[in-house]
Design an enzyme around this catalytic site. Sequence first.
Site, PDB file in Angstrom:
ATOM      1  N   LYS A 190     -45.929   1.701  10.863  1.00  0.00           N
ATOM      2  CA  LYS A 190     -46.208   2.615   9.765  1.00  0.00           C
ATOM      3  C   LYS A 190     -45.875   1.544   8.094  1.00  0.00           C
ATOM      4  CE  LYS A 190     -43.188   4.709   7.280  1.00  0.00           C
ATOM      5  NZ  LYS A 190     -44.001   3.947   5.458  1.00  0.00           N
ATOM      6  N   GLY A 243     -39.099  -5.393   6.331  1.00  0.00           N
ATOM      7  CA  GLY A 243     -39.250  -4.532   3.893  1.00  0.00           C
ATOM      8  C   GLY A 243     -37.896  -4.974   4.246  1.00  0.00           C
ATOM      9  N   SER A 244     -37.425  -4.583   2.759  1.00  0.00           N
ATOM     10  CA  SER A 244     -35.653  -4.496   1.752  1.00  0.00           C
ATOM     11  C   SER A 244     -34.439  -4.514   2.974  1.00  0.00           C
ATOM     12  CB  SER A 244     -35.402  -3.736   0.726  1.00  0.00           C
ATOM     13  OG  SER A 244     -35.194  -2.277   1.626  1.00  0.00           O
ATOM     14  N   GLY A 248     -33.775  -2.092   5.587  1.00  0.00           N
ATOM     15  CA  GLY A 248     -33.161  -3.089   6.939  1.00  0.00           C
ATOM     16  C   GLY A 248     -32.356  -2.790   8.203  1.00  0.00           C
ATOM     17  N   GLU A 265     -37.167  -8.238   9.648  1.00  0.00           N
ATOM     18  CA  GLU A 265     -37.393  -9.669   8.494  1.00  0.00           C
ATOM     19  C   GLU A 265     -37.866  -9.120   7.133  1.00  0.00           C
ATOM     20  OE1 GLU A 265     -39.070 -12.729   9.013  1.00  0.00           O
ATOM     21  OE2 GLU A 265     -39.723 -12.411  10.798  1.00  0.00           O
ATOM     22  N   CYS A 299     -41.253 -11.708   0.178  1.00  0.00           N
ATOM     23  CA  CYS A 299     -39.834 -12.419   0.171  1.00  0.00           C
ATOM     24  C   CYS A 299     -39.465 -13.719  -0.187  1.00  0.00           C
ATOM     25  CB  CYS A 299     -40.654 -11.906   1.626  1.00  0.00           C
ATOM     26  SG  CYS A 299     -40.994 -12.977   2.526  1.00  0.00           S
ATOM     27  N   GLU A 397     -32.286  -9.687  -5.390  1.00  0.00           N
ATOM     28  CA  GLU A 397     -33.830  -9.285  -5.142  1.00  0.00           C
ATOM     29  C   GLU A 397     -34.477  -9.167  -6.379  1.00  0.00           C
ATOM     30  OE1 GLU A 397     -35.812  -8.166  -1.613  1.00  0.00           O
ATOM     31  OE2 GLU A 397     -36.992  -9.897  -1.807  1.00  0.00           O
TER      32      GLU A 397
HETATM   33  P1  NAD Z   1     -38.385  -1.094   1.655  1.00  0.00           P
HETATM   34  O1  NAD Z   1     -37.662  -1.092   1.969  1.00  0.00           O
HETATM   35  O2  NAD Z   1     -38.247  -0.184   0.716  1.00  0.00           O
HETATM   36  O3  NAD Z   1     -39.514  -0.265   2.490  1.00  0.00           O
HETATM   37  C1  NAD Z   1     -40.583  -1.209   3.483  1.00  0.00           C
HETATM   38  C2  NAD Z   1     -40.788   0.035   4.711  1.00  0.00           C
HETATM   39  O4  NAD Z   1     -40.036   0.988   5.693  1.00  0.00           O
HETATM   40  C3  NAD Z   1     -41.352   0.929   3.817  1.00  0.00           C
HETATM   41  O5  NAD Z   1     -42.914   1.038   5.138  1.00  0.00           O
HETATM   42  C4  NAD Z   1     -41.128   2.474   4.006  1.00  0.00           C
HETATM   43  O6  NAD Z   1     -42.115   3.333   3.952  1.00  0.00           O
HETATM   44  C5  NAD Z   1     -40.143   2.203   4.655  1.00  0.00           C
HETATM   45  N1  NAD Z   1     -39.079   3.051   5.109  1.00  0.00           N
HETATM   46  C6  NAD Z   1     -37.915   3.472   3.641  1.00  0.00           C
HETATM   47  N2  NAD Z   1     -37.071   4.063   4.103  1.00  0.00           N
HETATM   48  C7  NAD Z   1     -37.607   4.286   5.786  1.00  0.00           C
HETATM   49  C8  NAD Z   1     -36.208   5.372   6.182  1.00  0.00           C
HETATM   50  N3  NAD Z   1     -35.628   5.587   6.422  1.00  0.00           N
HETATM   51  N4  NAD Z   1     -36.556   5.129   7.893  1.00  0.00           N
HETATM   52  C9  NAD Z   1     -38.269   3.897   8.769  1.00  0.00           C
HETATM   53  N5  NAD Z   1     -38.838   3.550   7.450  1.00  0.00           N
HETATM   54  C10 NAD Z   1     -38.451   3.323   5.887  1.00  0.00           C
HETATM   55  O7  NAD Z   1     -39.045  -2.404   1.171  1.00  0.00           O
HETATM   56  P2  NAD Z   1     -40.244  -2.375  -0.002  1.00  0.00           P
HETATM   57  O8  NAD Z   1     -39.832  -1.619  -1.386  1.00  0.00           O
HETATM   58  O9  NAD Z   1     -41.645  -2.120   0.941  1.00  0.00           O
HETATM   59  O10 NAD Z   1     -40.853  -4.242  -0.093  1.00  0.00           O
HETATM   60  C11 NAD Z   1     -40.028  -4.981  -0.714  1.00  0.00           C
HETATM   61  C12 NAD Z   1     -39.363  -5.755   0.290  1.00  0.00           C
HETATM   62  O11 NAD Z   1     -39.312  -6.478   1.518  1.00  0.00           O
HETATM   63  C13 NAD Z   1     -38.523  -6.807  -0.083  1.00  0.00           C
HETATM   64  O12 NAD Z   1     -37.052  -6.907  -0.314  1.00  0.00           O
HETATM   65  C14 NAD Z   1     -38.839  -8.164  -0.192  1.00  0.00           C
HETATM   66  O13 NAD Z   1     -37.763  -9.061  -0.240  1.00  0.00           O
HETATM   67  C15 NAD Z   1     -38.979  -7.873   1.761  1.00  0.00           C
HETATM   68  N6  NAD Z   1     -40.038  -8.441   2.874  1.00  0.00           N
HETATM   69  C16 NAD Z   1     -39.439  -9.000   3.648  1.00  0.00           C
HETATM   70  C17 NAD Z   1     -40.955 -10.271   3.881  1.00  0.00           C
HETATM   71  C18 NAD Z   1     -40.262 -10.747   5.310  1.00  0.00           C
HETATM   72  O14 NAD Z   1     -41.064 -11.444   6.218  1.00  0.00           O
HETATM   73  N7  NAD Z   1     -38.557 -11.012   5.950  1.00  0.00           N
HETATM   74  C19 NAD Z   1     -42.021  -9.585   3.706  1.00  0.00           C
HETATM   75  C20 NAD Z   1     -41.968  -8.931   2.654  1.00  0.00           C
HETATM   76  C21 NAD Z   1     -41.264  -8.291   2.277  1.00  0.00           C
END
Ligand code: NAD
Length: 509
Positions: A190, A243-244, A248, A265, A299, A397
Site C-alpha cells: 500500500k 513512514g512517520s 507508525g 521504519e 528519513c 522532524e
Molecule cells: P505517513 O506516516 O503519513 O504515511 C506513510 C504511509 O502510511 C502512507 O502509505 C499512508 O497512506 C499510510 N497511512 C497513513 N495513515 C494510516 C493509517 N491510519 N493506517 C494505515 N496506513 C496509514 O508518512 P509520509 O508523510 O508518507 O512519509 C514521511 C515519513 O516517512 C517521515 O517521517 C520519514 O522520516 C518517514 N520515512 C522513514 C523511512 C525509514 O526507513 N525509516 C524511510 C522513508 C520515510
Amino acid sequence: MTHFIDSRLRDAALPFWPDVASVGSHVGGDLVIGRGATISVNDPATGQLLFSYADAGADVAAKAAAAAVAGQAEWARLTAAGRGRMMQAIARAILAAAEPLAQLEALSAGKPIRDTRGEVAKVAEMFEYYAGWADKFHGEVIPVPSSHLNYTRREPMGVVLQITPWNAPIFTAGWQIAPAISMGNAVILKPSELTPLTSLALALIAERAGLPKGVVNVLAGFGHSTGQAALAQPAVKKVVFVGSVPTGRLIGEAAARRLLPSVLELGGKSANIVFADADLERAAIGAQAAIFGGAGQSCVAGSRLLVQSAVYDRFVDLVAQGAAKIKCGDPLSAETEIGPINNAKQYDHVLSLIREGADEGAEIVAGSNGESTPGGYYVRPTVLKNVTNTMGIARKEVFGPVVAAIRFETEEEAIAIANDSEFGLAGAVWTTDVARAHRVAAQVKAGTFWINSYKTINVASPFGGYNHSGHGRSSGVEALYEYTQVKSVWVETAAEPAVAFGYAPGLRE
Ligand code: NAD
C-alpha cells in the site's frame, strides 16, 4: 468513472498502461478500479492537479488478500533457485524499463530525474541481490546432545503487508518487495496515496517478466481506509511499515492487537557532528548532501548539524554559501539538484517550522524565511544558525531542506546532544582523529552511523532505527530474518527409542 490524468503524465505512463482509463489497484494481475472517495494529486513542481483516482477501499483490500494467498501458494511451490532466477529476470526487466520508470517517478513525485535514475538502478540491484539469497538463506542442523536429528527450516511468513511513504516510492517498494518475495512470501503493498504510480508499474514489470500473478499486489488508496482494511485481513501475517512516527504508532498498535509481528521504519532527526580537526571543505559538502539531497525529504537527513565551537562560524558560513549555489528547479531537467517538496501539506509544515525556528531566536543565514512563494512547492535550501537543542527546530522532524546548526564545545557534549532526541535513525561524525571517530560511532544511539561520509547505503547493509525511529531491520541478510519464520524439526534416530514422560531423556547427557 474516469478520473483526471494530466497529458504529460499519461505519456509518461504509456509504456506501462497503454490503455489506462484511470488509476487503480493491481490485484492478482488485474487493474481494479476503486469505488471510494476521490484522491487528487497535485504536481509538486506546479501545484496544479496532476491526476485523480478513487480510493481502493475494503472490497479491493479483501480481493488483494485472496489474490495474495493464491499467489503465495504458487510461488512457494517453485524451487528456491527458481525464485532466484525469476528475480534476476525481474531485475533485467527493470533495467530495460529504467528510463520511463525514472521519468514517471520524477514527474509524479517531483523528484529530480538524476535522483530517480539512480534509485531505479538501485531497485534492479535489490532484485539481483535478493535473487542471490533465494537459495542460500536456509535452516541448519543443530548438534543436540541426544539421539535426535534436529534441524531448522526457514519458512515464509505467507502474505506480508507493506505500507510505504511518498518520499522515495519506487526505491522503498523494491527495498521491501525484493527480500519478501525472495523468501517465498506474497506481498500486498500500500504505497502512499500521493505516489502510487511507480509501485503499480513495478508490479506490472515483474509480472511481464514472469512473476506469477498475485505474488505482488498494489493497493492504490488512503491509509486510514484502504491501509487499515488491508491490515484487518486475516491472511496478512506480517506488516512492514515505512513512514512517520504517529502513523507508525497506529500501525504498531493495530498489529499488536492482532498479535502480528511488525517492522517499523520511522522518522529521524539525525546528528551530523563536525569536529574542529575535520577536513572542513569535505565536511561542508557532506553536510549539504546530508540535508539538502532529495530536498531534505529523506528519513536519514542530517537535519541537526553539530559543529565544534572553534570552527562554528566558519563552517556554518561554508554550508550557507554552498546552499545558495544548489540548483533547485524542474524535476525533469538534468541540471536540477533538488526539486520541490512533494505535497502542499508537507510544504506548509516545512515553512511553519522555519518560522517557528526564527521565532525561537534562530538566525536564518541561507534560504527560505518561511513565507510561501507562488508556483510549485519549492523551498530553497535553508540554514538556521544559533540553534539550541531545546528549540522545536532541533527536536521535530522537518522532512525538508532545512538544517539546524548547533554549537558544542567537547566530545562528551556532542554525544550528549546527539543522543538527546526521541529519534535514533542515523548520524555521522567528521574528524581526522581515528580513535575519536570510533568512540563517537560507538556512543551515538542510532541504527546507521557514518564516519567522514553521509547517506551511503547499500542493499547488502542492514538499516533501521533505535528509539522512536522504529524497530526491526531492512536490507542485507537482516531483512531475511524479518521475512521468514523458523521451524525446529526433531527426528528420533535411535534403534530403540526410550519411552519417556515429560521432556525426552538425554538432552543433558
Ligand atoms: P505517513 O506516516 O503519513 O504515511 C506513510 C504511509 O502510511 C502512507 O502509505 C499512508 O497512506 C499510510 N497511512 C497513513 N495513515 C494510516 C493509517 N491510519 N493506517 C494505515 N496506513 C496509514 O508518512 P509520509 O508523510 O508518507 O512519509 C514521511 C515519513 O516517512 C517521515 O517521517 C520519514 O522520516 C518517514 N520515512 C522513514 C523511512 C525509514 O526507513 N525509516 C524511510 C522513508 C520515510
